[in-house]
Design a protein around this motif. Structure first.
Motif: not given
Length: 360
Positions: A176-191
């Motif tokens: 956000r501080e560097n200018g992303a115009t939209g943001l989604a966070l993906l829950h993820c199991l890294s296996a």
């Protein structure tokens, strides 16, 4: 409808709580080292109805070094025994393929973007006018990379596998501080593949609320169940690896969907979203024709004028054209106001309330 403040667009496609999920087909390493295979995979993903196509942008030298010392050799999982360098050399999508791959996806009418792993990858993707960026779960702690991607001013999708709340917060703040115009966070199991009993999908709504973002799921579990359940829990971005055939092998084949499965995933995820609807009680429009099958009070034996209504001559049955069953105890003992025939729906005017000394 007022657009939610967390909503954003990718190539004109709205991503938000009130919009169907964006289902991303991740081509990744399933090209098997052949550009014709990569092009065919993109075409197949588009034919399956995928809302977007994603690749990965790195070389073995930009993501690791050629070394077989401790930590550089994989000890478990589908790639056990291989060095990181060897794996990424096989799995990487050559930079010179990117332009034709982007062109193929666009010709198929599907947005295409990528996961960059270093600054040179971002530069390449900017030159190709990528409409968005994905940050892989292993890179969610690489704040300089996140900052560089955010500075493009494009929407960002960040996988959160293994990241704790503090690390996710740092990534979100940096974006956000560097200018992303939209943001989604993906829950993820890294296996790879991921066990379904560790999916912890209840994290999805919490992720969205905690960071005021659009939540989603990067899914490495077998099949499609987790992704569909995630949509019901609020996920509006679904990412799933895609291959033409698991039998053909490849680094990511074990946790990838084949075309018939991807088609079903897209259909079921969109159907799950539409099934959510809103909060409603009472009769839905589609139920209007079924109201007549509810129970109601009917005359089941002839009743002469002045004779009392009894449990033997009046019952609650289908169809539903008579008085509601709640009136049953009120009408019992009341005289009929006229001759009543078996099969007539009982109405208020068919009982002589005054003669029966009961008030309506």
């Amino acid at each position: 409808m007022t657009q939610d403040k967390t909503s954003f667009e990718i190539a004109g496609r709205l991503i938000g709580p009130d919009h169907p999920p964006l289902v991303i087909a991740e081509v990744s390493a399933n090209h098997l080292g052949r550009i014709d295979r990569a092009l065919e995979t993109i075409e197949a993903a588009a034919a399956c109805g995928a809302d977007a196509i994603k690749i990965q942008t790195y070389t073995a030298d930009t993501i690791t070094i050629d070394h077989d010392g401790p930590g550089f050799v994989l000890e478990s999982g589908p790639w056990a025994g291989r060095t990181l360098y060897d794996l990424y050399k096989e799995a990487g999508t050559p930079y010179e393929w990117h332009r034709p791959l982007f062109a193929k996806a666009r010709a198929c009418g599907v947005p295409v973007f990528s996961t960059p792993f270093d600054f040179t990858a971002v530069d390449l993707l900017e030159d190709l006018e990528a409409p968005a960026y994905k940050i892989a779960s292993f890179e969610a702690v690489d704040l300089p990379l996140i900052a560089r991607v955010a500075q493009t001013g494009k929407p960002m999708i960040i996988s959160t596998g293994m990241a704790n709340l503090g690390e996710i917060d740092a990534a979100v703040r940096t974006a956000r501080e560097n200018g992303a115009t939209g943001l989604a966070l993906l829950h993820c199991l890294s296996a790879y593949p991921a066990p379904i009993d560790q999916a912890d999908l209840r994290t999805i709504p919490h992720l969205g609320e905690a960071f005021d973002v659009i939540p989603g799921l990067s899914d490495h579990t077998p099949g499609t169940a987790c992704a569909v359940a995630a949509v019901a829990l609020g996920a509006r971005v679904i990412e799933k690896h895609f291959t033409l055939s698991r039998a053909d092998g490849g680094p990511d084949s074990e946790f990838s969907l084949e075309p018939d499965e991807m088609k079903r995933l897209v259909q079921d995820c969109h159907a799950a979203f539409h099934a959510l609807g809103g909060i409603r009680y009472g009769t839905a429009q589609s139920e209007a024709g079924s109201v007549t099958y509810r129970r109601s009070l009917y005359v089941v034996a002839d009743i002469g004028a002045g004779e009392p209504v009894t449990p033997e001559n009046t019952r609650s049955i289908r169809p539903g054209y008579g008085l509601a069953p709640k009136w049953h105890n009120r009408v019992i003992g009341q005289p009929a106001s006229r001759d009543l025939k078996r099969g007539e729906p009982l109405g208020l005017d068919m009982v002589d309330w005054l003669a029966g000394s009961k008030d309506v």
